[in-house]
Design an enzyme around this catalytic site. Structure first.
Site: not given
Ligand SMILES: *[C@@H]1O[C@H](CO)[C@@H](O)[C@H](O)[C@H]1NC(C)=O
Ligand SMILES: *[C@@H]1O[C@H](CO)[C@@H](O)[C@H](O)[C@H]1NC(C)=O
Ligand SMILES: *[C@@H]1O[C@H](CO)[C@@H](O)[C@H](O)[C@H]1NC(C)=O
Ligand SMILES: *[C@@H]1O[C@H](CO)[C@@H](O)[C@H](O)[C@H]1NC(C)=O
Ligand SMILES: *[C@@H]1O[C@H](CO)[C@@H](O)[C@H](O)[C@H]1NC(C)=O
Ligand SMILES: *[C@@H]1O[C@H](CO)[C@@H](O)[C@H](O)[C@H]1NC(C)=O
Ligand SMILES: *[C@@H]1O[C@H](CO)[C@@H](O)[C@H](O)[C@H]1NC(C)=O
Ligand SMILES: *[C@@H]1O[C@H](CO)[C@@H](O)[C@H](O)[C@H]1NC(C)=O
Ligand SMILES: *[C@@H]1O[C@H](CO)[C@@H](O)[C@H](O)[C@H]1NC(C)=O
Length: 457
Positions: A39, A330
């Site tokens: 994101h 991540d």
């Protein structure tokens, strides 16, 4: 005769509008693209006890902890534009149709506000039709969105799919999984991890941070502090100095170093072949965190290859599908990179992938030999291009940009979970890994099998 003509005109017109030519490079044909991204820019997901930056500071993107900010929206819109340039606009590939086609693309996100909104923002970049540029025929207005005052100019809505977070073992690698906790606890008993956690400089750092933060700071919750400091400093640099007088850049670097090391351990890096209770800890952490995803990516490609020489009904979906997008975290990207042996390329000098980092797997098929290859491209950060090819860094790819799919199959076979993740997470690996109990259960299974075979005769 007349009827045939009447029916075939709209069909022909329809096909003409929707069809795109094969994308070839020599004898190689582009078959499919899969993109996995983190994101965009977000607010902190939580913070430490003494922090004066309360939730009320985080007004962006709907407000509150962990939300995508307008910067994050912009980053993903721009990534969507880069993907559009590469795969739609012919720079260099005219692979996907200029207009959104629901049979060609599938977008899946984790069930988090920030990943869902990143996916929507990305699709604005990919299919947004502002200026009606590049879309000439037919008018998309009243076909892809209503021509009505109040509808944002050129906004083509694209569906984003998700599943409940607790069940999402494909993309949410840190959700509750007892098995992962068990294996991580075993990892902490190894000399490698425990001696790092015990190191005097690490302990001194945790002690100092514990004093500053007013709560126990340890290597495992350090990421919360790392994130909060980084984002607060970015958004409120003046208040940050006032609220956080103990902060220095060198302290932050120490935090970053320890935090990155812990994350490497959690992904099994540096723990290859380290055995506890008969389990290869490095391998199991990779399997649990990244195995489902690598298997999914591989299976999509394998299915595409199989279907390339079949006209069966069961291949209809696969033949039309050309682009999978995964909107995730991540942690998701890093788990995949750790498994593929390219974690050190995620970020330099260290750390988890940055906002809007994106791994793109292209599938190419040699039309002469029918052999399938994959190419891994990495978009490192918001200012990067889609030109950084990572494939050659993957062990087994022998330094080539196009790597045989059999290499990815080997990773998938080696690391895919031993059973469906929701089951595997509840599996008691400790009882099964001790040799006496596994010998006992084999005996039990043999006995039951024997009884079953005898009774069915
Ligand atoms: C075509 O393949 C060659 C050789 O692998 C590569 O150097 C080149 O960049 C490729 N071109 C495109 C447009 O994919
Ligand atoms: C339209 O296509 C041209 C040429 O392919 C490209 O340079 C331009 O960026 C495209 N515009 C949009 C909004 O996609
Ligand atoms: C979305 O944001 C709201 C407001 O911060 C929050 O209450 C909710 O838990 C978030 N949901 C997800 C799935 O991220
Ligand atoms: C396309 O849309 C524009 C504006 O909505 C309209 O003026 C034009 O006549 C349309 N063209 C066709 C071919 O329908
Ligand atoms: C680290 O410290 C713990 C207790 O604090 C101890 O049990 C463990 O053996 C130590 N590990 C090493 C490698 O020194
Ligand atoms: C911890 O704080 C003390 C006192 O400020 C300082 O001397 C020491 O260098 C700090 N240690 C670490 C690892 O940050
Ligand atoms: C490649 O696949 C096509 C379609 O199935 C088949 O006709 C051809 O013989 C294959 N070529 C090779 C070299 O295997
Ligand atoms: C991208 O470029 C902008 C403008 O130069 C800069 O402010 C930003 O820090 C850069 N981002 C990254 C991740 O390098
Ligand atoms: C398959 O992967 C294993 C490690 O997981 C490696 O040792 C082996 O060399 C690989 N085999 C091939 C054919 O790439």
């Amino acid at each position: 005769m007349m009827r045939v003509v009447l029916y075939s005109i709209p069909i022909l017109l329809f096909q003409c509008i929707l069809s795109t030519a094969d994308v070839m490079n020599g004898t190689m044909k582009l078959m499919m693209v899969q993109a996995l991204w983190r994101h965009g820019d977000r607010t902190p997901t939580e913070t430490y006890h003494n922090d004066q930056f309360t939730e009320a500071y985080w007004i962006f993107g709907g407000g509150g902890w962990g939300q995508l900010t307008p910067i994050g929206m912009r980053q993903h819109m721009q990534l969507g534009q880069k993907l559009r340039a590469r795969y739609v606009n012919g720079q260099p590939y005219a692979f996907l149709k200029k207009r959104y086609d629901q049979q060609e693309i599938f977008v899946r996100s984790t069930d988090k506000n920030r990943t869902l909104l990143s996916a929507f923002s990305n699709m604005v970049g990919m299919y947004g039709n502002l200026d009606k540029e590049n879309v000439t025929e037919p008018n998309v207005t009243d076909i892809d969105y209503p021509d009505v005052i109040g509808w944002p100019a050129g906004f083509v809505p694209i569906p984003i799919h998700t599943i409940p977070d607790a069940e999402d073992h494909l993309l949410s690698v840190d959700n509750a999984c007892a098995l992962q906790d068990t294996v991580w606890n075993m990892a902490k008993t190894t000399d490698i991890v425990s001696s790092y956690f015990n190191r005097s400089d690490v302990k001194a750092l945790m002690g100092n941070l514990t004093n500053y933060c007013g709560e126990d700071i340890n290597p495992e919750n350090l990421w919360i502090l790392y994130n909060a400091l980084k984002i607060e400093k970015q958004y409120y640099p003046v208040d940050f100095q006032r609220f956080t007088p103990w902060y220095t850049d060198s302290l932050f670097e120490q935090i970053d170093i320890v935090n990155s090391q812990v994350q490497d351990f959690q992904n099994g890096l540096g723990l290859e072949g380290v055995i506890v209770n008969g389990l290869d800890i490095g391998k199991y952490l990779r399997k649990i965190r990244g195995g489902t995803l690598v298997n999914d990516i591989y299976n999509h490609m394998n299915r595409k290859t199989e279907c390339s020489s079949s006209d069966g009904k069961e291949c209809a979906y696969t033949k039309r599908m050309k682009f999978f997008a995964y909107s995730a975290h991540d942690t998701t990207l890093y788990a995949l990179f750790s498994l593929l042996g390219v974690a050190h390329l995620a970020v330099q000098p260290r750390g988890y992938p940055l906002y809007s980092a994106c791994a793109v797997f292209e599938q190419w098929q040699d039309t002469k030999s029918n052999e399938t290859f994959f190419k891994l491209i990495y978009h490192r950060h918001e200012n990067d291009t889609l030109n950084y090819v990572l494939t050659s860094g993957i062990p087994g790819c022998n330094g080539n940009d196009y790597c045989p799919l059999s290499v990815l199959k080997n990773y998938s076979d080696t690391y895919k979970p031993e059973m469906e993740m929701n089951q595997w997470c509840d599996y008691n690996i400790l009882s099964s890994s001790s040799s006496t109990s596994s010998a006992f259960s084999s005996l039990l299974i043999l006995t039951l099998f024997y009884l079953f075979v005898s009774s069915s005769k």
